[in-house]
Design a protein around this motif. Structure first.
Motif, PDB file in Angstrom:
ATOM      1  N   GLU A  36     160.640 147.545 -84.405  1.00 30.02           N
ATOM      2  CA  GLU A  36     159.347 147.666 -83.738  1.00 30.02           C
ATOM      3  C   GLU A  36     158.280 146.812 -84.428  1.00 30.02           C
ATOM      4  N   VAL A  37     158.268 146.815 -85.761  1.00 28.97           N
ATOM      5  CA  VAL A  37     157.279 146.035 -86.506  1.00 28.97           C
ATOM      6  C   VAL A  37     157.517 144.544 -86.298  1.00 28.97           C
ATOM      7  N   VAL A  38     158.763 144.121 -86.382  1.00 33.75           N
ATOM      8  CA  VAL A  38     159.075 142.702 -86.193  1.00 33.75           C
ATOM      9  C   VAL A  38     158.743 142.278 -84.765  1.00 33.75           C
ATOM     10  N   ARG A  39     159.044 143.131 -83.789  1.00 35.17           N
ATOM     11  CA  ARG A  39     158.721 142.828 -82.395  1.00 35.17           C
ATOM     12  C   ARG A  39     157.222 142.669 -82.219  1.00 35.17           C
ATOM     13  N   GLU A  40     156.455 143.569 -82.816  1.00 32.97           N
ATOM     14  CA  GLU A  40     154.998 143.492 -82.720  1.00 32.97           C
ATOM     15  C   GLU A  40     154.501 142.140 -83.263  1.00 32.97           C
ATOM     16  N   TRP A  41     155.060 141.704 -84.392  1.00 28.26           N
ATOM     17  CA  TRP A  41     154.667 140.412 -84.964  1.00 28.26           C
ATOM     18  C   TRP A  41     155.095 139.254 -84.057  1.00 28.26           C
ATOM     19  N   LEU A  42     156.324 139.327 -83.546  1.00 33.27           N
ATOM     20  CA  LEU A  42     156.799 138.254 -82.669  1.00 33.27           C
ATOM     21  C   LEU A  42     155.932 138.107 -81.423  1.00 33.27           C
ATOM     22  N   MET A  43     155.368 139.191 -80.955  1.00 40.18           N
ATOM     23  CA  MET A  43     154.499 139.139 -79.780  1.00 40.18           C
ATOM     24  C   MET A  43     153.206 138.374 -80.061  1.00 40.18           C
ATOM     25  N   ARG A  50     147.666 133.234 -85.010  1.00 38.04           N
ATOM     26  CA  ARG A  50     148.960 133.769 -85.447  1.00 38.04           C
ATOM     27  C   ARG A  50     149.118 133.562 -86.943  1.00 38.04           C
ATOM     28  N   LEU A  51     149.619 134.582 -87.628  1.00 37.93           N
ATOM     29  CA  LEU A  51     149.770 134.549 -89.080  1.00 37.93           C
ATOM     30  C   LEU A  51     151.241 134.607 -89.469  1.00 37.93           C
ATOM     31  N   PRO A  52     151.580 134.071 -90.647  1.00 37.48           N
ATOM     32  CA  PRO A  52     152.930 134.284 -91.178  1.00 37.48           C
ATOM     33  C   PRO A  52     153.166 135.790 -91.343  1.00 37.48           C
ATOM     34  N   PHE A  53     154.415 136.194 -91.282  1.00 35.85           N
ATOM     35  CA  PHE A  53     154.742 137.619 -91.260  1.00 35.85           C
ATOM     36  C   PHE A  53     154.075 138.419 -92.373  1.00 35.85           C
ATOM     37  N   ARG A  54     154.192 137.963 -93.622  1.00 37.35           N
ATOM     38  CA  ARG A  54     153.638 138.745 -94.734  1.00 37.35           C
ATOM     39  C   ARG A  54     152.122 138.901 -94.628  1.00 37.35           C
ATOM     40  N   GLU A  55     151.437 137.835 -94.215  1.00 39.54           N
ATOM     41  CA  GLU A  55     149.977 137.935 -94.042  1.00 39.54           C
ATOM     42  C   GLU A  55     149.637 138.871 -92.885  1.00 39.54           C
ATOM     43  N   TRP A  56     150.367 138.745 -91.781  1.00 43.38           N
ATOM     44  CA  TRP A  56     150.140 139.617 -90.636  1.00 43.38           C
ATOM     45  C   TRP A  56     150.372 141.074 -91.009  1.00 43.38           C
ATOM     46  N   LEU A  57     151.442 141.329 -91.748  1.00 47.46           N
ATOM     47  CA  LEU A  57     151.772 142.691 -92.148  1.00 47.46           C
ATOM     48  C   LEU A  57     150.684 143.275 -93.035  1.00 47.46           C
ATOM     49  N   ALA A  58     150.168 142.476 -93.973  1.00 44.95           N
ATOM     50  CA  ALA A  58     149.096 142.950 -94.852  1.00 44.95           C
ATOM     51  C   ALA A  58     147.853 143.280 -94.034  1.00 44.95           C
ATOM     52  N   ARG A  60     147.765 144.059 -90.850  1.00 43.21           N
ATOM     53  CA  ARG A  60     148.107 145.218 -90.016  1.00 43.21           C
ATOM     54  C   ARG A  60     147.982 146.513 -90.800  1.00 43.21           C
ATOM     55  N   ASN A  61     148.349 146.452 -92.075  1.00 44.95           N
ATOM     56  CA  ASN A  61     148.318 147.647 -92.914  1.00 44.95           C
ATOM     57  C   ASN A  61     146.964 147.837 -93.607  1.00 44.95           C
TER      58      ASN A  61
END
Length: 64
Positions: A36-43, A50-58, A60-61
């Motif tokens: 679900e988290v990866v899908r949310e980022w891929l969207m 758009r951010l790289p995954f680690r930046e997006w995750l930070a 988001r959190n």
């Protein structure tokens, strides 16, 4: 003319075994994210900002 295999047609058992070992180590260490988290980022791909995954995750959190 003889067919020359492309880089994705050749098998490298040692590289595949190493990749599987790294993946298993990541899972064992808890370095995984849910589908679900990866899908949310891929969207976010193809969207402005758009951010790289680690930046997006930070972000988001709330870690930004």
């Amino acid at each position: 003319m003889k067919h020359e295999p492309g880089i994705f047609e050749e098998s490298d058992p040692a590289a595949e075994a190493a990749a599987i070992a790294r993946a298993r180590a990541d899972v064992a260490a808890g370095r995984i994210h849910s589908h679900e988290v990866v899908r949310e980022w891929l969207m976010t791909w193809g969207t402005p900002g758009r951010l790289p995954f680690r930046e997006w995750l930070a972000a988001r959190n709330g870690e930004r």
